[in-house]
Design an enzyme around this catalytic site. Sequence first.
Site, PDB file in Angstrom:
ATOM      1  CG  ASN A 149      -2.072  -1.299   1.012  1.00 20.80           C
ATOM      2  OD1 ASN A 149      -2.345  -1.659  -0.103  1.00 20.80           O
ATOM      3  ND2 ASN A 149      -2.733  -1.402   1.837  1.00 20.80           N
ATOM      4  CB  CYS A 177     -14.028  -5.306  -3.470  1.00 21.52           C
ATOM      5  SG  CYS A 177     -13.790  -4.708  -1.772  1.00 21.52           S
ATOM      6  NE  ARG A 190     -12.565  -0.365  -0.139  1.00 24.15           N
ATOM      7  CZ  ARG A 190     -11.423  -1.199  -0.546  1.00 24.15           C
ATOM      8  NH1 ARG A 190     -11.492  -2.447  -0.628  1.00 24.15           N
ATOM      9  NH2 ARG A 190     -10.110  -0.625  -0.425  1.00 24.15           N
ATOM     10  CG  ASP A 200      -5.723  -3.478   5.428  1.00 24.81           C
ATOM     11  OD1 ASP A 200      -4.836  -2.746   4.974  1.00 24.81           O
ATOM     12  OD2 ASP A 200      -6.911  -3.611   5.521  1.00 24.81           O
TER      13      ASP A 200
HETATM   14  C1  EPZ Z   1      -6.688   1.586   1.707  1.00 28.99           C
HETATM   15  O1  EPZ Z   1      -7.941   1.371   0.992  1.00 28.99           O
HETATM   16  C2  EPZ Z   1      -5.918   0.226   1.715  1.00 28.99           C
HETATM   17  N1  EPZ Z   1      -5.810   0.147   0.362  1.00 28.99           N
HETATM   18  C3  EPZ Z   1      -6.701  -0.813   2.247  1.00 28.99           C
HETATM   19  O2  EPZ Z   1      -6.038  -2.084   2.213  1.00 28.99           O
HETATM   20  C4  EPZ Z   1      -7.283  -0.439   3.665  1.00 28.99           C
HETATM   21  O3  EPZ Z   1      -8.036  -1.590   4.325  1.00 28.99           O
HETATM   22  C5  EPZ Z   1      -7.809   0.843   3.910  1.00 28.99           C
HETATM   23  O4  EPZ Z   1      -7.240   1.879   3.173  1.00 28.99           O
HETATM   24  C6  EPZ Z   1      -8.333   1.374   5.006  1.00 28.99           C
HETATM   25  O5  EPZ Z   1      -7.005   1.310   6.090  1.00 28.99           O
HETATM   26  C7  EPZ Z   1      -4.568   0.741  -0.312  1.00 28.99           C
HETATM   27  O6  EPZ Z   1      -4.016   1.473   0.349  1.00 28.99           O
HETATM   28  C8  EPZ Z   1      -4.478   0.393  -1.810  1.00 28.99           C
HETATM   29  P1  EPZ Z   1     -10.383   4.077   2.436  1.00 28.99           P
HETATM   30  P2  EPZ Z   1      -8.868   2.565   0.667  1.00 28.99           P
HETATM   31  O7  EPZ Z   1     -10.652   4.967   1.470  1.00 28.99           O
HETATM   32  O8  EPZ Z   1      -7.978   3.895   0.633  1.00 28.99           O
HETATM   33  C9  EPZ Z   1     -14.876   4.855   3.029  1.00 28.99           C
HETATM   34  C10 EPZ Z   1      -5.511  -4.176   2.075  1.00 28.99           C
HETATM   35  O9  EPZ Z   1      -5.861  -5.372   2.712  1.00 28.99           O
HETATM   36  N2  EPZ Z   1     -14.695   6.022   1.969  1.00 28.99           N
HETATM   37  O10 EPZ Z   1      -9.243   4.384   3.610  1.00 28.99           O
HETATM   38  O11 EPZ Z   1      -9.669   2.172  -0.617  1.00 28.99           O
HETATM   39  C11 EPZ Z   1     -14.767   3.539   2.672  1.00 28.99           C
HETATM   40  O12 EPZ Z   1     -16.027   3.017   2.201  1.00 28.99           O
HETATM   41  C12 EPZ Z   1      -6.411  -3.288   1.450  1.00 28.99           C
HETATM   42  O13 EPZ Z   1      -4.370  -3.856   1.696  1.00 28.99           O
HETATM   43  C13 EPZ Z   1     -15.420   6.713   1.530  1.00 28.99           C
HETATM   44  O14 EPZ Z   1     -16.685   6.762   1.838  1.00 28.99           O
HETATM   45  O15 EPZ Z   1      -9.841   2.786   1.810  1.00 28.99           O
HETATM   46  C14 EPZ Z   1     -14.339   3.113   3.982  1.00 28.99           C
HETATM   47  O16 EPZ Z   1     -15.398   2.715   4.709  1.00 28.99           O
HETATM   48  C15 EPZ Z   1      -7.915  -3.396   1.764  1.00 28.99           C
HETATM   49  N3  EPZ Z   1     -15.587   7.761   0.185  1.00 28.99           N
HETATM   50  C16 EPZ Z   1     -13.356   4.175   4.811  1.00 28.99           C
HETATM   51  O17 EPZ Z   1     -13.754   5.476   3.928  1.00 28.99           O
HETATM   52  C17 EPZ Z   1     -14.462   7.510  -0.255  1.00 28.99           C
HETATM   53  O18 EPZ Z   1     -14.159   8.559  -1.402  1.00 28.99           O
HETATM   54  C18 EPZ Z   1     -11.863   3.982   4.453  1.00 28.99           C
HETATM   55  O19 EPZ Z   1     -11.622   3.529   3.286  1.00 28.99           O
HETATM   56  C19 EPZ Z   1     -13.277   7.095   0.084  1.00 28.99           C
HETATM   57  C20 EPZ Z   1     -13.467   6.165   1.231  1.00 28.99           C
END
Ligand code: EPZ
Length: 418
Positions: free
Chosen positions: A23, A116, A121, A305
């Site tokens: 990440n 997913c 997401r 994670d």
């Molecule tokens: C990152 O995903 C990581 N992936 C994820 O790792 C990790 O679980 C996650 O952050 C949380 O720590 C990468 O960095 C490539 P978020 P990301 O945006 O950025 C909501 C793994 O296993 N949200 O932090 O996609 C969302 O629905 C993966 O390595 C919105 O509502 O996660 C979630 O509930 C899985 N609107 C929360 O925020 C948005 O525009 C956190 O999501 C964006 C997010």
Amino acid sequence: MDTLIIRGGKPLKGEVKISGAKNAALPIITASILASGENTISRIPDLRDVYTMGKLLANMGIRYSYKRGSTSVDTSALSNFEAPYELVKTMRASVLVLGPLLARYGRARVSLPGGCAIGARPINLHLMGLEKMGAKITLDSGYVTAKASRLKGASIYFDTVTVTGTENLMMAAALAKGTTILENAAREPEVTDLADCLISMGAKIKGAGESVIEIEGTDELKPINKYKIIPDRIETGTFMAIAGITGGDLILKDCRPDHLDAVIAKLKEAGVVFKKTKRGLRVVGPERLIARDIKTRPHPGFPTDMQAQFMSMMAVADGTSVIKETIFENRYMHVAELRRMGSYINVDGGTATVHGVEGLKGAPVMATDLRASASLVVAALCAEGESTIHRIYHLDRGYDKIDEKLRNIGADVRRAAS
Ligand code: EPZ
């Protein structure tokens, strides 16, 4: 090859060399789009997701190569500003090309990632921020089309902490005209690593790792020059869980314990012993783990994670553990599979109650997502008898040669076709 066959039940001992962080690698590779010339990045893990990111960049006409842990990215021949559905649907982090393409070229067409296994997401916060910076965003037939003559600095507040949202907007702001403030920004170490890489390119960023980040836009950035990314804290945490659940004794080399304060604190409470040594971090599992509660939170809280891997440990702990998943709405796909191995877990909404049992029994199980598959490996290594984990391609997305690393510490594990 899409199954992993594991015979568990013995303490694992030996050394594990931790690979680069998935990440951190993904956003830092896309940061190459911001600069002309050849970008070089090292300690890049050999993962399906890194391979997919390379395919995505190559599809845009970018010259991309990966050799023995290092990547080279040259955007001078970039001719296509699109991230197609076929690639984005397999890896949501593809959305990270949006900010850099808009900042450097003023245009981008990126497929909406879609949901997913672990949740919807959405990327609404990414788009909100880019619109505040002056981008014209339209959504049509599952694609985001974005245009901007020149992005301008803005004050952006995230009402939900988003890791890739923070990363996309930090990259966009690096080439914007004026200053951008990101509030309620993600504080994950991977965000800080991206900021450090952007600063090495000439970006002016203050506050990365805190919840307010200030980026003063510049007109141009230098290509990345041999930037070495941070080690993978979730791979590290997964091997800590393996030491804990098997009563093992592991030395984790090249890891950053300071990226895992919440996890180490919780594992210590559960009876795992840690010792810094010259060779690396020594992790010794107890005779039997003690049940502890967790609640997942944005960094520096307990990382989502690591929730599934921790649940596997609690499945055989002494007592009852209450686990609260607050980040994703559907991150308990591993529960049904752990039940097949004899665990006693009840789920009610975002709360899982894990009643520790004496031991697990090997069984055929199905991986559903990256960290769920890791939790099944953790459980299978402790279970008596043989487990066959199907759809192991989920695991290969985020773990670099995990079966080799497991065999090196005495695990009985092999790949097979299903
Ligand atoms: C990152 O995903 C990581 N992936 C994820 O790792 C990790 O679980 C996650 O952050 C949380 O720590 C990468 O960095 C490539 P978020 P990301 O945006 O950025 C909501 C793994 O296993 N949200 O932090 O996609 C969302 O629905 C993966 O390595 C919105 O509502 O996660 C979630 O509930 C899985 N609107 C929360 O925020 C948005 O525009 C956190 O999501 C964006 C997010």
